[in-house]
Design an enzyme around this catalytic site. Sequence first.
Site, PDB file in Angstrom:
ATOM      1  N   THR A 140       0.823  -1.206   0.000  1.00 39.07           N
ATOM      2  CA  THR A 140       0.000   0.000   0.000  1.00 39.07           C
ATOM      3  C   THR A 140       0.856   1.255   0.000  1.00 39.07           C
ATOM      4  OG1 THR A 140      -1.582   1.283   1.346  1.00 39.07           O
ATOM      5  CG2 THR A 140      -0.112  -0.203   2.511  1.00 39.07           C
ATOM      6  N   TYR A 154      -2.798  -0.043  10.202  1.00 39.10           N
ATOM      7  CA  TYR A 154      -2.821  -0.642   8.868  1.00 39.10           C
ATOM      8  C   TYR A 154      -1.495  -0.425   8.152  1.00 39.10           C
ATOM      9  CZ  TYR A 154      -4.037  -1.273   3.940  1.00 39.10           C
ATOM     10  OH  TYR A 154      -4.051  -1.668   2.617  1.00 39.10           O
TER      11      TYR A 154
END
Length: 250
Positions: free
Chosen positions: A32, A72
């Site tokens: 990500t 995250y």
Amino acid sequence: HRDFLVNAYSTFKLLELIRRSLPSSKIIYSSTNKVYGDLEHLNYKESETRYEIENYEAGIPEEIRLEMSSPYGCSKGSADQYLLDFNRIHKIKTIVFRHSSMYGGNQHSTIDQGWISWFCQKALDIKNKSNTERFSISGSGKQVRDVLHVDDVVSLYFNSLNKINLLEGNAFNIGGGLENSLSILELFNFLEDELKIKMEYNVLAPRESDQLLFIANNEKISKLSGWKPKMSKEKGLKKTLEWLTNGENQ
């Protein structure tokens, strides 16, 4: 805790299993852009509909420093680094893709995930008068992402699997690129024109650690593999609206 167990710990356990028992495996990991943190150390400009970053008009390269934030981002970033290290130390064939925003048909979005499909569905609700309750956005709406259609994602993975000997051991920033970048406000402008509606919404405070802008510089992956996004944001958004309208019934 769950982020750590699923993203970091489980990835490490999988890599250890592969190292011991399946060392010839090929692994492509979906990481990500959040491994770069909120990018607050860069210089921003603000226009009527979007933010821009000075000196990075072509997008963010892989050389930008890692600065993981949020549970995250930290858990995905840890796994990201383990993938690269297992290539360096144990010669496992790994590739890391640091993705920006992916979208397209069969994306079952929520308020927290899949912003393109989520706002497209809100626009269709307004068009069909099926939901009179106003939705909300966080921040000014000038936050920018480069959107990558699922068709281009599929071609990326198959192309890269076939060229893993050239790509292994590398991390790549992956997105639609500058030409496929969109702010929330720009998405709303498109939806208003396309559906002949007015997007009315509430504005909430910005989300913690939300990047004002992320556009992937795809030069590294394009140079090594030849892959480039082919789906324009306009065509991709129209296909997404079509799927949301009747795709699940086809």
